[in-house]
Design a protein around this motif. Sequence first.
Motif, PDB file in Angstrom:
ATOM      1  N   ILE A  20      27.710  39.790  49.694  1.00 36.08           N
ATOM      2  CA  ILE A  20      27.154  41.323  50.273  1.00 36.08           C
ATOM      3  C   ILE A  20      27.444  42.298  49.168  1.00 36.08           C
ATOM      4  CG2 ILE A  20      27.211  40.689  52.811  1.00 36.08           C
ATOM      5  CD1 ILE A  20      29.733  42.067  52.921  1.00 36.08           C
ATOM      6  N   ASN A  21      27.026  43.582  49.554  1.00 33.37           N
ATOM      7  CA  ASN A  21      27.220  44.679  48.599  1.00 33.37           C
ATOM      8  C   ASN A  21      27.098  44.328  47.052  1.00 33.37           C
ATOM      9  OD1 ASN A  21      28.000  46.390  50.871  1.00 33.37           O
ATOM     10  ND2 ASN A  21      30.101  45.653  50.818  1.00 33.37           N
ATOM     11  N   ILE A  22      25.886  43.659  46.656  1.00 35.11           N
ATOM     12  CA  ILE A  22      25.689  43.322  45.520  1.00 35.11           C
ATOM     13  C   ILE A  22      24.978  44.447  44.609  1.00 35.11           C
ATOM     14  CG2 ILE A  22      24.206  41.657  44.149  1.00 35.11           C
ATOM     15  CD1 ILE A  22      23.947  40.373  46.877  1.00 35.11           C
ATOM     16  N   SER A  23      25.629  44.491  43.335  1.00 37.61           N
ATOM     17  CA  SER A  23      25.362  45.698  42.506  1.00 37.61           C
ATOM     18  C   SER A  23      25.087  45.067  40.998  1.00 37.61           C
ATOM     19  CB  SER A  23      26.140  46.849  42.589  1.00 37.61           C
ATOM     20  OG  SER A  23      27.400  46.580  42.143  1.00 37.61           O
ATOM     21  N   SER A  24      24.464  45.732  40.092  1.00 37.41           N
ATOM     22  CA  SER A  24      24.326  45.068  38.849  1.00 37.41           C
ATOM     23  C   SER A  24      24.112  46.313  37.970  1.00 37.41           C
ATOM     24  CB  SER A  24      23.122  44.180  38.572  1.00 37.41           C
ATOM     25  OG  SER A  24      21.755  45.150  38.764  1.00 37.41           O
ATOM     26  N   VAL A  25      24.904  46.360  36.681  1.00 38.06           N
ATOM     27  CA  VAL A  25      24.557  47.176  35.406  1.00 38.06           C
ATOM     28  C   VAL A  25      24.344  46.597  34.447  1.00 38.06           C
ATOM     29  CG1 VAL A  25      26.281  48.887  36.801  1.00 38.06           C
ATOM     30  CG2 VAL A  25      27.042  47.053  35.136  1.00 38.06           C
ATOM     31  N   GLU A  26      23.777  47.522  33.396  1.00 39.70           N
ATOM     32  CA  GLU A  26      23.490  46.742  32.165  1.00 39.70           C
ATOM     33  C   GLU A  26      24.751  46.491  31.194  1.00 39.70           C
ATOM     34  OE1 GLU A  26      19.827  48.681  29.975  1.00 39.70           O
ATOM     35  OE2 GLU A  26      20.696  50.459  31.393  1.00 39.70           O
ATOM     36  N   ASP A  27      24.657  45.754  30.216  1.00 35.71           N
ATOM     37  CA  ASP A  27      25.615  45.473  29.584  1.00 35.71           C
ATOM     38  C   ASP A  27      25.631  46.189  28.007  1.00 35.71           C
ATOM     39  OD1 ASP A  27      23.941  44.033  28.102  1.00 35.71           O
ATOM     40  OD2 ASP A  27      24.987  41.950  27.869  1.00 35.71           O
ATOM     41  N   LEU A  28      24.536  47.016  28.127  1.00 33.21           N
ATOM     42  CA  LEU A  28      24.161  47.638  26.920  1.00 33.21           C
ATOM     43  C   LEU A  28      23.824  46.899  25.540  1.00 33.21           C
ATOM     44  CD1 LEU A  28      26.711  50.674  26.986  1.00 33.21           C
ATOM     45  CD2 LEU A  28      24.533  50.460  28.228  1.00 33.21           C
ATOM     46  N   LYS A  29      23.537  45.639  25.984  1.00 34.53           N
ATOM     47  CA  LYS A  29      23.225  44.568  24.674  1.00 34.53           C
ATOM     48  C   LYS A  29      21.990  43.723  25.187  1.00 34.53           C
ATOM     49  CE  LYS A  29      26.409  45.160  21.482  1.00 34.53           C
ATOM     50  NZ  LYS A  29      25.880  45.453  19.978  1.00 34.53           N
ATOM     51  N   GLY A  30      21.371  44.285  26.460  1.00 33.07           N
ATOM     52  CA  GLY A  30      20.124  43.366  26.941  1.00 33.07           C
ATOM     53  C   GLY A  30      20.524  42.478  28.050  1.00 33.07           C
ATOM     54  N   GLY A  31      21.647  42.540  28.195  1.00 35.80           N
ATOM     55  CA  GLY A  31      22.295  41.630  29.436  1.00 35.80           C
ATOM     56  C   GLY A  31      22.548  42.230  30.729  1.00 35.80           C
ATOM     57  N   ALA A  32      23.186  41.876  31.685  1.00 28.19           N
ATOM     58  CA  ALA A  32      23.643  42.531  32.875  1.00 28.19           C
ATOM     59  C   ALA A  32      25.108  41.720  33.449  1.00 28.19           C
ATOM     60  CB  ALA A  32      22.626  42.605  33.718  1.00 28.19           C
ATOM     61  N   PHE A  33      25.883  42.741  34.133  1.00 26.81           N
ATOM     62  CA  PHE A  33      26.819  42.176  34.987  1.00 26.81           C
ATOM     63  C   PHE A  33      26.285  42.251  36.308  1.00 26.81           C
ATOM     64  CE2 PHE A  33      29.271  43.756  30.921  1.00 26.81           C
ATOM     65  CZ  PHE A  33      30.175  42.596  31.080  1.00 26.81           C
ATOM     66  N   ILE A  34      26.602  41.351  37.166  1.00 26.07           N
ATOM     67  CA  ILE A  34      26.394  41.272  38.655  1.00 26.07           C
ATOM     68  C   ILE A  34      27.864  41.594  39.359  1.00 26.07           C
ATOM     69  CG2 ILE A  34      25.449  40.292  40.692  1.00 26.07           C
ATOM     70  CD1 ILE A  34      23.271  39.338  38.615  1.00 26.07           C
ATOM     71  N   PHE A  35      28.013  42.121  40.434  1.00 29.67           N
ATOM     72  CA  PHE A  35      29.262  42.004  41.169  1.00 29.67           C
ATOM     73  C   PHE A  35      29.011  42.204  42.540  1.00 29.67           C
ATOM     74  CE2 PHE A  35      30.130  44.614  37.348  1.00 29.67           C
ATOM     75  CZ  PHE A  35      31.419  44.395  36.931  1.00 29.67           C
ATOM     76  N   TRP A  36      29.743  41.370  43.313  1.00 32.41           N
ATOM     77  CA  TRP A  36      29.428  41.563  44.876  1.00 32.41           C
ATOM     78  C   TRP A  36      30.569  41.038  45.530  1.00 32.41           C
ATOM     79  CZ3 TRP A  36      28.890  37.548  41.411  1.00 32.41           C
ATOM     80  CH2 TRP A  36      29.510  35.983  41.618  1.00 32.41           C
ATOM     81  N   GLU A  37      30.569  41.532  46.758  1.00 32.40           N
ATOM     82  CA  GLU A  37      31.983  41.069  47.572  1.00 32.40           C
ATOM     83  C   GLU A  37      31.544  39.513  48.568  1.00 32.40           C
ATOM     84  OE1 GLU A  37      33.234  42.975  51.873  1.00 32.40           O
ATOM     85  OE2 GLU A  37      32.321  44.245  50.560  1.00 32.40           O
ATOM     86  N   ASP A  38      32.379  38.754  48.577  1.00 26.71           N
ATOM     87  CA  ASP A  38      32.275  37.452  49.182  1.00 26.71           C
ATOM     88  C   ASP A  38      33.560  36.955  50.081  1.00 26.71           C
ATOM     89  OD1 ASP A  38      31.003  35.029  50.209  1.00 26.71           O
ATOM     90  OD2 ASP A  38      30.206  34.734  48.360  1.00 26.71           O
ATOM     91  N   ASN A  39      33.558  36.236  50.777  1.00 28.72           N
ATOM     92  CA  ASN A  39      34.846  35.739  51.622  1.00 28.72           C
ATOM     93  C   ASN A  39      34.756  34.152  51.560  1.00 28.72           C
ATOM     94  OD1 ASN A  39      36.957  35.542  53.347  1.00 28.72           O
ATOM     95  ND2 ASN A  39      35.729  35.726  55.004  1.00 28.72           N
ATOM     96  N   LYS A  40      34.701  33.739  50.159  1.00 28.45           N
ATOM     97  CA  LYS A  40      34.664  32.385  50.029  1.00 28.45           C
ATOM     98  C   LYS A  40      36.126  31.606  50.277  1.00 28.45           C
ATOM     99  CE  LYS A  40      33.558  32.547  45.593  1.00 28.45           C
ATOM    100  NZ  LYS A  40      32.902  32.234  44.300  1.00 28.45           N
ATOM    101  N   SER A  41      37.161  32.557  50.397  1.00 29.69           N
ATOM    102  CA  SER A  41      38.383  31.831  50.439  1.00 29.69           C
ATOM    103  C   SER A  41      38.512  31.509  52.467  1.00 29.69           C
ATOM    104  CB  SER A  41      39.544  32.579  50.267  1.00 29.69           C
ATOM    105  OG  SER A  41      39.443  33.804  50.955  1.00 29.69           O
ATOM    106  N   LYS A  42      37.613  32.329  52.951  1.00 30.70           N
ATOM    107  CA  LYS A  42      37.828  32.216  54.714  1.00 30.70           C
ATOM    108  C   LYS A  42      38.908  33.191  55.028  1.00 30.70           C
ATOM    109  CE  LYS A  42      34.434  29.716  54.332  1.00 30.70           C
ATOM    110  NZ  LYS A  42      32.907  30.180  54.535  1.00 30.70           N
TER     111      LYS A  42
END
Length: 284
Positions: A20-42
């Motif tokens: 959830i709460n997913i966002s992305s930003v450019e890496d200024l070289k043609g690619g991108a970073f993606i960030f998100w919140e998750d509860n994989k550990s439970k």
Amino acid sequence: QWVNNPALNTKIVTDGSNPINISSVEDLKGGAFIFWEDNKSKFQNDIYFVHMDGNGKVSTRADGKKVSDNYGNKINPIASSNMPNTAVVVWKDYSKNKNGNLFAQRVFVNGNLMWQKDGVQVTPDFPDVTDYSACSDGHGDVYISYIAKADEFRSSYKLILQKVGVEGQLKKSIDGILINDSPGIKSFSSVIADEEGGAFLFWLENQNNKTILFSQHIDSTGKETWGRKPVAVSNSNQTVLSYSVRRTDFSSLYIAWQIQKSDKEIYHQLLSFTGKALWGQGGK
């Protein structure tokens, strides 16, 4: 982007639980970073990220890498492009107290964490932060604006600016720079670097049963250059529902906002770097 068949979209992240709460930003070289919140550990929510290049190829672990080793819930990542091949993310971290603190981390395309393994704490322990935003300038410095309730005994809301250097050092004290302190409920802050060590700040504030869009400029020394009182961008008899703001190439800021009347209407304005409304008070 890389395929024409929607059934074959490029899968970026594997082994997600409930991202959830997913966002992305450019890496200024043609690619991108993606960030998100998750509860994989439970056990707790954590903030994860991946990087992908301009061809959709993931550069880091495909299941994502944590931005912090802090133990405790971490929520709502807000990301900003930084220097080429890096990005900065700010989140609310409940590792230290029930109200949460804001932490920041700078990440690299290969998954390395550039600052401390827990991230950098950018707010003191006592405030109840209700809203925040972040941006970077061309030098890699990060500007973080946030809104906090003053305390449980006083009905007041503060807008505060914090600045973090490229190496993760706080450029101001942990308390930051106080931009505005008033009884009106504040929300939806935005910060834009002026590329000279200062920043333009915007926020919504309730006054006389209306929600007004305000702005202010802080120079590199922390001085308010538009006067002691903030500049009202919208009219005082209108209620602003939402807004967006962008820096232009003409020494001005372009702002658009939606107001609530019997019908919803959209206004816009050009605001000079000196705080002058170029399209008349209240915009068009």
